[in-house]
Motif scaffolding. Structure first.
Motif, PDB file in Angstrom:
ATOM      1  N   TRP A  36     -22.499  27.593  28.232  1.00 21.62           N
ATOM      2  CA  TRP A  36     -22.203  26.568  29.239  1.00 21.62           C
ATOM      3  C   TRP A  36     -21.852  25.264  28.541  1.00 21.62           C
ATOM      4  N   TRP A  37     -20.658  24.789  28.815  1.00 15.34           N
ATOM      5  CA  TRP A  37     -20.206  23.538  28.211  1.00 15.34           C
ATOM      6  C   TRP A  37     -19.923  22.539  29.308  1.00 15.34           C
ATOM      7  N   ARG A  38     -20.328  21.322  29.075  1.00 14.83           N
ATOM      8  CA  ARG A  38     -20.131  20.266  30.054  1.00 14.83           C
ATOM      9  C   ARG A  38     -19.007  19.338  29.633  1.00 14.83           C
ATOM     10  N   LYS A  39     -18.507  18.616  30.621  1.00  9.34           N
ATOM     11  CA  LYS A  39     -17.445  17.630  30.394  1.00  9.34           C
ATOM     12  C   LYS A  39     -17.859  16.673  29.281  1.00  9.34           C
ATOM     13  N   GLU A  40     -19.114  16.294  29.266  1.00 10.78           N
ATOM     14  CA  GLU A  40     -19.667  15.396  28.249  1.00 10.78           C
ATOM     15  C   GLU A  40     -21.026  15.972  27.853  1.00 10.78           C
ATOM     16  N   GLY A  41     -21.226  16.260  26.588  1.00  6.61           N
ATOM     17  CA  GLY A  41     -22.396  16.985  26.110  1.00  6.61           C
ATOM     18  C   GLY A  41     -23.757  16.551  26.622  1.00  6.61           C
ATOM     19  N   HIS A  42     -24.019  15.258  26.666  1.00  7.71           N
ATOM     20  CA  HIS A  42     -25.350  14.796  27.062  1.00  7.71           C
ATOM     21  C   HIS A  42     -25.362  14.078  28.405  1.00  7.71           C
ATOM     22  N   TYR A  43     -24.384  14.451  29.256  1.00  9.38           N
ATOM     23  CA  TYR A  43     -24.329  13.873  30.591  1.00  9.38           C
ATOM     24  C   TYR A  43     -23.870  14.967  31.543  1.00  9.38           C
ATOM     25  N   LEU A  44     -24.540  15.111  32.661  1.00  7.73           N
ATOM     26  CA  LEU A  44     -24.250  16.181  33.603  1.00  7.73           C
ATOM     27  C   LEU A  44     -23.503  15.642  34.823  1.00  7.73           C
ATOM     28  N   TYR A  45     -22.301  16.175  35.050  1.00  8.26           N
ATOM     29  CA  TYR A  45     -21.450  15.779  36.169  1.00  8.26           C
ATOM     30  C   TYR A  45     -21.401  16.897  37.211  1.00  8.26           C
ATOM     31  N   ILE A  46     -20.977  16.565  38.419  1.00 11.82           N
ATOM     32  CA  ILE A  46     -20.846  17.548  39.504  1.00 11.82           C
ATOM     33  C   ILE A  46     -20.022  18.752  39.060  1.00 11.82           C
ATOM     34  N   GLU A  47     -18.890  18.496  38.424  1.00 14.43           N
ATOM     35  CA  GLU A  47     -17.990  19.593  38.060  1.00 14.43           C
ATOM     36  C   GLU A  47     -18.580  20.533  37.008  1.00 14.43           C
ATOM     37  N   ASP A  48     -19.631  20.118  36.328  1.00 17.59           N
ATOM     38  CA  ASP A  48     -20.283  20.978  35.334  1.00 17.59           C
ATOM     39  C   ASP A  48     -21.083  22.100  35.991  1.00 17.59           C
ATOM     40  N   LEU A  49     -21.278  22.008  37.290  1.00 17.36           N
ATOM     41  CA  LEU A  49     -22.133  22.963  38.002  1.00 17.36           C
ATOM     42  C   LEU A  49     -21.383  23.723  39.099  1.00 17.36           C
ATOM     43  N   GLU A  50     -20.073  23.893  38.952  1.00 14.19           N
ATOM     44  CA  GLU A  50     -19.263  24.550  39.983  1.00 14.19           C
ATOM     45  C   GLU A  50     -19.817  25.915  40.377  1.00 14.19           C
ATOM     46  N   GLU A  51     -20.258  26.701  39.406  1.00 14.43           N
ATOM     47  CA  GLU A  51     -20.795  28.035  39.711  1.00 14.43           C
ATOM     48  C   GLU A  51     -22.057  27.942  40.558  1.00 14.43           C
ATOM     49  N   VAL A  52     -22.863  26.930  40.313  1.00  9.82           N
ATOM     50  CA  VAL A  52     -24.085  26.736  41.100  1.00  9.82           C
ATOM     51  C   VAL A  52     -23.732  26.361  42.527  1.00  9.82           C
ATOM     52  N   TRP A  53     -22.795  25.443  42.693  1.00 16.09           N
ATOM     53  CA  TRP A  53     -22.425  24.990  44.034  1.00 16.09           C
ATOM     54  C   TRP A  53     -21.884  26.139  44.876  1.00 16.09           C
ATOM     55  N   LYS A  54     -21.246  27.119  44.241  1.00 18.25           N
ATOM     56  CA  LYS A  54     -20.687  28.263  44.966  1.00 18.25           C
ATOM     57  C   LYS A  54     -21.744  29.307  45.321  1.00 18.25           C
TER      58      LYS A  54
END
Length: 117
Positions: A36-54
């Motif tokens: 799992w890779w995020r838009k920014e390594g040490h910051y969590l954005y909405i788009e980093d969790l698309e699979e969860v939201w679905k």
């Protein structure tokens, strides 16, 4: 269930992971999103969790790292609330314990785990 976690290493159902991951457990089954890779390594954005939201989860448990370095955008909390998902965030060792607690109670839960700092 997660059988072990240490800095940079997590074991879920006898499979070892050395990179951040998301585990989703719903009434329909389980899904692991490795590397799992995020838009920014040490910051969590909405788009980093698309699979969860679905997914149809009741809980989202976020592991913010061994030392709690990863920060969560307030919009993530807003999105969870909008979807009636209970969001809880902890240092990863505590997040693993909480995830396992919910998992063993057969709750629909997603765990998003930052394994290092």
């Amino acid at each position: 269930m997660i059988s072990s976690y240490s800095f940079g290493h997590l074991v879920f159902k006898n499979t070892s992971y050395n990179k951040d991951l998301i585990i989703i457990k719903t009434q329909k089954g389980e899904k692991v999103i490795p590397n799992w890779w995020r838009k920014e390594g040490h910051y969590l954005y909405i788009e980093d969790l698309e699979e969860v939201w679905k997914s149809e989860v009741e809980y989202l448990i976020i592991g913010t790292g061994a030392y709690g370095v990863m920060k969560i955008d307030p919009k993530v909390k807003d999105k969870a609330k909008e979807l009636n998902i209970k969001l809880e965030a902890f240092k990863t060792s505590d997040a693993v314990a909480r995830f396992n607690e919910l998992y063993s109670q057969n709750k629909s839960v997603a765990g998003a785990f930052h394994l290092t700092c």
